[in-house]
Every structure is written in C-alpha cells, then in structure tokens.
Enzyme design. Sequence first.
Site, short mmCIF file in Angstrom:
data_model
loop_
_atom_site.label_atom_id
_atom_site.label_comp_id
_atom_site.label_asym_id
_atom_site.label_seq_id
_atom_site.Cartn_x
_atom_site.Cartn_y
_atom_site.Cartn_z
N CYS A 239 0.82 -1.21 0.00
CA CYS A 239 0.00 0.00 0.00
C CYS A 239 0.85 1.26 0.00
CB CYS A 239 -0.95 -0.01 1.20
SG CYS A 239 -2.66 0.32 0.72
N SER B 187 -5.46 -12.17 -16.25
CA SER B 187 -4.01 -12.16 -16.10
C SER B 187 -3.38 -11.49 -17.31
CB SER B 187 -3.46 -13.58 -15.95
OG SER B 187 -3.77 -14.36 -17.09
N ASP C 246 -9.03 -3.99 -5.02
CA ASP C 246 -7.75 -3.50 -4.51
C ASP C 246 -6.64 -4.35 -5.12
OD1 ASP C 246 -5.97 -1.92 -3.02
OD2 ASP C 246 -7.33 -1.94 -1.30
N LYS D 78 0.57 3.33 -3.17
CA LYS D 78 -0.71 3.97 -3.47
C LYS D 78 -0.51 5.44 -3.81
CE LYS D 78 -5.30 4.24 -1.28
NZ LYS D 78 -6.07 3.83 -0.08
#
Length: 752
Positions: free
Chosen positions: A423, A546, A471, A426
């Site tokens: 994260c 993918s 996410d 981000k």
Amino acid sequence: MAFPPAMRYPGADADAPGEPQPMTPALPQIKDLVLIGGGHCHALVLRMWGMKPLPGTRVTLINPDPAAPYTGMLPGLIAGHYRREDLMIDIVRLARFAGARLILDRATGIDRDARLIHLAGRPPLPYDLAAIDIGITSQLPDAIPGASAAVAAKPLGPYAEAWEVFLARRPPEPRIAILGAGLAGVELALASAHRLRSEGAIPRIALIDRSADFLPTLSPRARATIRRRLAEAGIDLRLGATVAAIAPDRVTLTGGEVLPSDFTLSATGARPHPWLSGTGLDQREGFLLIDATLRTSDPLIFASGDCATQPDTPRPKAGVFAVRAAPVLHHNLRAALTGRPLRPFRPQTDYLKLVSLGGQSALAEKWGLTATGPRLWRLKDRIDRAFMDRFGPYPAMSRPAAPAEATTGLAAHLDRRPLCGGCGAKLGPGVLAEALAPLPPPARAEVRSGPGDDAAVLARPDGGFQVLTTDHLRAFCHDPRLMARIAALHAMGDVLAMGAAPQVALAQVTLPPLGPELQSRMLAEIMDEAARTFREAGADVVGGHSTEGAELTIGFTVTGTAPRVVTKAGARPGDALILTRPLGSGTILAAEMALATLPGRLMGEVWAACIALMTRPQHDAAAILAPQAQAMTDVTGFGLAGHLLEMLDASGTAATLRLDAIPLMPGALELAKAGQGSSLLPANLQAVSWRMTAPADPRVTLLSDPQTAGGLLAAVPADRAEGLLAALLAAGHTAARIGEVTAGPPHITVTG
C-alpha cells in the site's frame, strides 16, 4: 570450533562493483534454482550471486528462520563476549541483496521424480536445480527417556535463546550437565563456566561422554592443555559414562548415579536430519554422499556443509570445509545451469583449529603444534568478524539521475524516496481526491454508497446489501504465494470493514517477464494461495484476468453480503476507538526493501514479525466488532490518521488519540527515528498535519504510516468497548483501545 587459517574468505573476489538486485530482473527468468537451508556455504553462495546474478535463473532460499547463527562465535556468545546480533546472519537482508525469493519454512522431503520440495507449512515447491545445506542436529535419540528435557546445541538459535532464559532465572549455584565431550562440548562447558562466574554465580558443571577416548583428533599436548583448563574451571569431566535418563532437574547415568542439573545441554556427535533418509539419495549413516563436484547421486541436487560427506576425502564436521566449498558450489551451480564443466572441491588435509577456553583466550592446533593465549583468541575474533563482515553493509541500490538536459523539476522528482511496494505504492490522498472530485454521483437507485466509503453498497431486493470493492498490491517481496495471501487479506479488508461477509472474488494478476514454465508455476501459486485465503473467510475465487507486465502486481475484486452495512458515518461523541492491529508495516517494508539495518535488532526478524501480523486473517475480528460498531474502516494506505479523518468527516465529529495506547510493530519506532519510511509517507503527512494537533514525538509520524493488510478501526459504544476488546484479545488479535470520538469539527487531538 574450526576455522580457516586466512582472514580473506572465499568469495572475496566476488566483491566487484555490484548492488542489490531489483524486484524485477532485466531479463526473463526461465529456471528455478532452490537452495534448501541457510547454512554457511549457501549464505556465501547467495552473497556471490548477489554480486553477479545469472540471467534467466530465479533463486529461492528455504530456511525456517529469518536469521542464521554463525557457529564459530557461539562459544563467545555463551561466554558473554558477543551480543546475539554479532553472530546472526540476517537471511532476509541477504536474500534481498541477492534478489532471491525467501521462504521461511522447513523442508520435509523431496519428490525427485516430480522435482518437488515438500515443506512443513505450504504446498510443494518445484525446482529445476537444487542444493542442500541444512547442517546437522545434536538432539538426543528419542530412545533416551526424557530426552526432550535437554537443550540441543544445534540448531544454535533455540539453544542461545534457552541459555539467556536460564541466565535470567538461574540459582546462585547453578548445576549444568553437558552431554558430549567433543570440541563443541568442551568450548561450551568452558564458556558456560566463564559466564556464570562473571555474573557472581558458583557453577557446578559436568561434562559427560560415553567414550573413554578424549578428543582423539587433537595432539597429546593439546588434549593435556584442555584437560588442565577444564580442571581449573571446576568442570567435572566424566568419560566412559552413558546417560540412561534425563529429567528437568537431573541426569541419570547407566550405573544409577544421579547428577543434579538445572540446565542440560546435548552437544553430542553430529546427527543428520531425519527427512534426508526419505529422499532416495545415496547416504552414509544418514549423511548425503557427494562427489568431488559436490553433487549427490541425483545430478540435479547438490549438497554441502555438515549434512554431506565426500567418501573419497572424508573430513570432520567443521565449518571450515563448508566455507571453503562455497566458491566451488557457486561455480558448479552456475555451470549446471549454463551447460559448462563442473569444478572439483579438494578440501585441505589439515586445518587450523582454534578452541575457545572460556575467557578471552584460545588454543590453536595444527600439524601437531599447539599454542595458547589471549593473542590466539584475538586472532580467532578477527577471523570470526571477517566472516560476519561479509554480511554487513551491502552496496546501496543506485538511484536514477536526471540527464544533463532535462525538464525543470525532474531532478527533484527523482530525488524522492524510492517507490515502495504494497500500500506504500498507493497514490497520495491529495492526488486521489483531486482526481475523483469530478466523478458524478451514482444514478442507479440501488447504489447506496456514501462519500469515501470503503466499498460500493448495493441494496438487494430481499432487504440485504451487496458490498463490492477492488484492490491490488505492487509486490514488495519475491514470494508470489506470500504476496497473494497478503493481497487477498488486504482486499477483503474493505468488505469486512463494512460488516459484510466475503462471498466471491475475481483475481487480477500482472506477471513479470518469465519463461512459460515459470509463468505457469507463478500463476498457479498465486491462484492456489488466493483460493486458500478466501476459503478461510468463507469466500470463493471464481476467476479473474491475467497479463504480463513490468512487475508482479496482484489484485482482487471482492463482493460480500450484509444484513446491515457499517459505514464510516456513524461515529458519535463518547464512542471508544478500537484498533485491531499494530501500526508500522509501511515503515518496516520500506526499510527492508532499502536493506536498512537496525542497531540491537536483526532487520530480518523485524520483517518476519511484521509479515506474521499481516498474514493473520481478520474476518473473526470483523465478526466481533460489526454487530456493535457505530462506524468502522480498515487502516491501509493513508495510515491511521488519514483513515480516521475520513471517519470523522463522514460523521461530523472529532477524536482524541492516546499515543501510549496505540500498538506498534516491533522495530517500527526505531526505524522511524532513523528516518526510514514509505514513499507514500510524505503525502500522507501533508494531508493530515494541518488537521491534527500532536506533540513533537516520533510516534506521531507512524500515525500516517501506510499500512498493508492493516487493522480494523471501529468506533463502538464506550460501555461495550472493554467486552469487545477482551473478545478480540481472546481471539488472538493485538487489539487496543486507542482513543475516543469527541464533539467538534473533524480534527484529531493526540496526547502522550
């Protein structure tokens, strides 16, 4: 203990200019080399590999612990001459430097037909070429009654920890029994006596061996010197004595004599790890037979160190041979992967033996010549520290520089912190808010999401709600299975924070450039771990998408159902704030990626503790909190302060946080004080600093630390907080009551 005579260790020639390997190699990886065990030979091989990686090969190291002790310094640790961190090789940092995938697990077997390595805690791992360096064990046979009451000298880590625990509670006249009067037993007996006497104790130590022949490989003069030192230290040498039984407070010999013992140590002769017997590889007394090129009876498996034996040139189990074998093993692994000729390993016939004598004195023996004294301990200390210096500071990763002619501002942009994974990669809250501001409000009637909610909320015809979120994470380590688990738990956090039960997930995976076989292996690992992780929470992975890209990125779109949705908007003045997980993952992950060190701690152990917290599921914590929570969110990229402010904005309230009550991951505060932090941290601080009143305290910085798979933050009625907290603690969560919701405009007040 045995050591090479020179202080320049094998692999020193590999110290050509080099730097840590990037997360994604410049060229695709097409073969898997798996190193089983973090012994001295493999550690040196990884050091050399990091200086000159072989394009096309993915290296994996399997080791149960994030750090491995250097045997040569163990007596000095027991005697009190060294700190624990002085003799521990940080396996996590070493693997990062080498660009290797690290799997903290223990091998339990090898399926040579399928080319799979079986592990204790995860599914089998494929290999194209493998090497084994797992050392030996000195654990007693189970046939001896009470054998589990004795501490084994090997593996060294548990012994060192048990010794420190014993020292903290030792009686004034501690009684110690050491089983095995070889060189290791002698050194540890003398070291124990020295340490205890230096602390004011009066030790009584018995050194027991079933053989009547004392140290037969040493010269008569060396044996006589050691006998004299044992007697001077008050150590009772019992030769020709066999142990019949062991209890926590005594050792019983075959003749019935009972020796009282507060600490019983097994330093008996080398025993192989039992799982090797099931590999089908040629062995002698449980040790793997290898040829002159360090290859076993299977040409795809090499072995080195104490777990292996060269029948044509048998040598004692001594660290010097593992160290000397490292350049040969490094060459031969590369040769096997490139089709070049292998090189033979020719161990020397004799070697310098340096035996610690408790205090800062040592005995040296070679070619029948013997000498003792403090200068030989200093020689031994220099040799030991020279070895450990091989795993000290590694070359720093180079930073991209702006060319001489470049757009104004590029140099300043490149001077930012290196981009983190997880994260920490981000977008900053300011950038995100500005980009999303023009987004039109939902037009469909069933959409019930509020501003800044963790997930989209759809009203269902039956009266319940569907919660939908997505996410993804940029990889911060080379283990795709670990990344898949963390990414899955991270993605589920938004659904759990709204009081919903996860239902199904779709995966979005970007693989780095790989050969077709490694692509298949990596994607299979990711999807298998994702399915396992979502299944733990009662959800299914039903498909996904993918693609191949520049680096590994794993994400999930998750949907869940809830009879009642918990938003960020329900916090009321007087509510208690509960956090289910310590802060610090962003700082720790950034520091590990930067090869940072931490005085007094091992960075690898700090990282492993952080990972253990991040991989802990939280669906049970959400089930405890959701029925009582007035408002709830998960603490992720914007940090505790940023996500709390989102809750306060939605609720029209303020909050007070107590720094002393906020749990931090081990090592996070020390790293923050040292200036370590995520690439997202400056943007997070900028977004919250003007809305937060806080003391000048380094812990305040961690309130903006971006969390990956972070904890849940819930505002709950104050009269129910203690009961909820007790339930969370009973379920194994490191939860805490960290503050209260207060009346007033959205603002955070932080107290000490």
